[in-house]
Write an enzyme that holds these catalytic residues in place. Structure first.
Site, PDB file in Angstrom:
ATOM      1  N   LYS A 141       0.871  -1.185   0.000  1.00  0.00           N
ATOM      2  CA  LYS A 141       0.000   0.000   0.000  1.00  0.00           C
ATOM      3  C   LYS A 141       0.906   1.233   0.000  1.00  0.00           C
ATOM      4  O   LYS A 141       1.482   1.599   1.034  1.00  0.00           O
ATOM      5  CB  LYS A 141      -0.875  -0.027   1.262  1.00  0.00           C
ATOM      6  CG  LYS A 141      -2.224   0.661   1.138  1.00  0.00           C
ATOM      7  CD  LYS A 141      -2.175   2.124   0.827  1.00  0.00           C
ATOM      8  CE  LYS A 141      -1.914   2.979   2.041  1.00  0.00           C
ATOM      9  NZ  LYS A 141      -1.738   4.412   1.698  1.00  0.00           N
ATOM     10  N   GLU A 215       9.406   1.656  10.785  1.00  0.00           N
ATOM     11  CA  GLU A 215      10.418   2.698  10.532  1.00  0.00           C
ATOM     12  C   GLU A 215       9.681   4.014  10.650  1.00  0.00           C
ATOM     13  O   GLU A 215       8.872   4.363   9.786  1.00  0.00           O
ATOM     14  CB  GLU A 215      10.996   2.541   9.110  1.00  0.00           C
ATOM     15  CG  GLU A 215      11.821   1.299   8.908  1.00  0.00           C
ATOM     16  CD  GLU A 215      13.179   1.354   9.595  1.00  0.00           C
ATOM     17  OE1 GLU A 215      13.549   2.416  10.139  1.00  0.00           O
ATOM     18  OE2 GLU A 215      13.857   0.322   9.612  1.00  0.00           O
ATOM     19  N   CYS A 249      13.107  11.453   7.109  1.00  0.00           N
ATOM     20  CA  CYS A 249      12.974  11.022   8.508  1.00  0.00           C
ATOM     21  C   CYS A 249      14.287  11.231   9.237  1.00  0.00           C
ATOM     22  O   CYS A 249      14.325  11.410  10.440  1.00  0.00           O
ATOM     23  CB  CYS A 249      12.572   9.557   8.551  1.00  0.00           C
ATOM     24  SG  CYS A 249      13.652   8.549   7.533  1.00  0.00           S
ATOM     25  N   GLU A 350       8.345  16.445  15.072  1.00  0.00           N
ATOM     26  CA  GLU A 350       8.955  16.337  13.742  1.00  0.00           C
ATOM     27  C   GLU A 350       8.249  17.309  12.794  1.00  0.00           C
ATOM     28  O   GLU A 350       7.043  17.187  12.576  1.00  0.00           O
ATOM     29  CB  GLU A 350       8.784  14.899  13.242  1.00  0.00           C
ATOM     30  CG  GLU A 350       9.486  14.616  11.947  1.00  0.00           C
ATOM     31  CD  GLU A 350       9.217  13.200  11.446  1.00  0.00           C
ATOM     32  OE1 GLU A 350       8.077  12.704  11.632  1.00  0.00           O
ATOM     33  OE2 GLU A 350      10.129  12.613  10.860  1.00  0.00           O
TER      34      GLU A 350
END
Ligand code: NAD
Length: 447
Positions: A141, A215, A249, A350
């Site tokens: 996906k 992750e 990231c 973040e």
């Protein structure tokens, strides 16, 4: 409009999982055959590398040079895991005359892979290559914002694997992603994305005790020591935060600079940031592209406003790009801000945009305590000419990867993954094949 892509639903996920199960059960390719197959996939990506790179840039906005780099890295990861198929051996216990014990690694069966929009092809390759190397079937996906290279890759893979072994269900997280994580015939979920969604994925997978690799996000520190080569540290620092327009990231978004070099370093970095021009990402000279979507621009700008209200001093950027021809685009200026409280939201959360937060330090222990004082622990950077000091600092920082005198380097074979809330499991390395298998111990009586 670039393309119209159907949004998959749980019915599509059911069909894909059913085909994957059937294909998995009929697939008994040994290591040599899987090795050849992965090389063939790599060859096919390589042959179509310009198409892949252009599609990625059109879909995501990343500069074409960076997209070309992603495609080359994807090819390399398929080749790395092709080699790994031949070396994934079990163990044998030392003989004791009463029993013979050995282990074998068996594939899970059906893997559900869910990926984000920032490195659509590369992160898909990080999952598909080891999953196939280990002998699994995969239902993928991709992110709703960037499904094009995943669909193109599936077209290539379909030419070399049995029907149904790999399929793609494009669509939204809750409509297509969530049914995959809850499916009782999916044996393993490999997820890359934000930490809040990763937690939800883990909760959903818990109902069937499905194995997960996560992750997740990062809020990564970069430490600059007084003996750092300032020019080279600025180059690494620039890459750390502004590569892929800050949408990584691993972005080095909190920089801790020693007071002895703070002004010299900051001035040089600010000058580089100010000199960075936005550009058409399809042009090879462009080094700074637009963000992936208007929604992501708004998200970044909300953090910028919050930093402003919290007393942040902007040394560079702090705005959308308003000049023509980019005013209607998704560009945010490379931004450097100092003077923020380390406990404030823009520092703790973040941002996933081109926003760098600077902190000055003098006491090493206090600096390390701060550098580790976030929920995340994905990556970190250390800039110093003293490798003993670099080693000590690398050991003190809570992160899955620490780069010394460089940043954003991802060679195939180097494990990548997070400490703390940045994730569970390691990708891109030999041990990753293990993440896609279950270990069976076979204990034979010799009496
Ligand atoms: P996201 O978490 O919003 O989405 C990631 C994927 O999950 C998408 O495909 C999305 O459709 C899907 N999804 C959303 N809700 C879901 C649900 N309830 N169940 C199942 N799937 C669902 O993340 P994003 O905005 O696409 O990507 C940015 C995030 O990814 C950042 O936090 C970034 O740090 C992280 N990331 C981590 C790594 C790493 O290797 N650690 C690499 C790249 C990006």
């Amino acid at each position: 409009m670039l393309a119209e892509i159907p949004a998959g639903t749980s019915a599509d996920v059911d069909r894909a999982v059913e085909s994957a199960r059937e294909a998995f059960e009929g697939w008994d390719a040994g290591p040599g055959e899987r090795q050849s197959l992965l090389h063939e996939i790599a060859d096919r990506i390589e042959a179509e590398r310009e198409v892949f790179a252009k599609l990625e840039t059109l879909d995501n906005g990343k500069p074409i040079r960076e997209a070309q780099g992603d495609v080359a890295a994807a090819v390399d990861h398929f080749r790395y895991f092709a080699a790994a198929t031949r070396h994934h051996e079990g163990i044998t216990l030392p003989p004791d005359g009463t029993r013979s014990v050995r282990t074998v690694h068996e594939p899970f069966g059906v893997v559900g892979a869910i990926t984000p929009w920032n490195f659509p092809l590369l992160i898909t390759s990080w999952k598909l290559a080891p999953a196939l190397a280990a002998g699994n079937a995969v239902v993928h996906k991709p992110a709703e914002q960037t499904p094009l290279t995943a669909l193109k890759l599936a077209d290539e893979i379909r030419e070399v694997v049995p029907d149904g072994l790999v399929s793609v269900v494009p669509g939204y997280g809750t409509e297509a992603g969530e049914p995959l994580t809850k499916h009782d015939d999916v044996d393993k979920i490999a997820f890359t994305g934000s930490t809040p969604v990763g937690k939800q994925v883990m909760r959903n997978a818990a109902d069937d005790v499905t194995d997960v690799t996560l992750e997740l996000g990062g809020k990564n520190p970069v430490v600059v020591f007084p003996d750092a080569d300032v020019r080279s540290a600025v180059r690494s620092a620039f890459l750390a935060i502004f590569y892929n327009k800050g949408e990584t990231c691993s972005a080095g978004s909190r920089m801790f600079v020693h007071e002895d070099v703070y002004e010299e370093f900051t001035e040089a970095l600010v000058e580089t940031a100010r000199d960075t021009e936005p550009g058409d990402p399809l042009l090879s000279e462009t080094s700074f592209g637009p963000k992936v979507s208007k929604e992501q621009v708004d998200r970044t700008m909300a953090y910028v406003e919050s930093a402003r209200e919290s007393g942040g001093r902007f040394r560079a950027g702090g705005n959308r790009v308003e000049e023509e021809p980019y005013a209607d685009g998704c560009f945010v200026e490379p931004t450097v801000v100092e003077g923020l409280d380390h406990d404030s939201d823009p520092v703790q959360e973040e941002i996933f945009g081109p926003v760098l937060e600077l902190f000055e330090w003098s006491d090493y222990d206090a600096m390390v305590e701060r550098a580790n004082d976030v929920d995340y622990g994905l990556t970190a950077g250390v800039m110093t000419e003293d490798l003993g000091r670099a080693n000590d600092c690398a050991r003190d920082l809570e992160a899955g990867t620490v780069w010394v005198n460089q940043y954003q380097d991802f060679p195939a074979g180097m494990p990548f993954g997070g400490y703390k809330q940045s994730g569970i499991g390691r990708e891109t390395a030999f041990e990753t094949v293990e993440e896609y298998t279950r270990t069976k111990a076979i204990d034979v009586s010799l009496r």
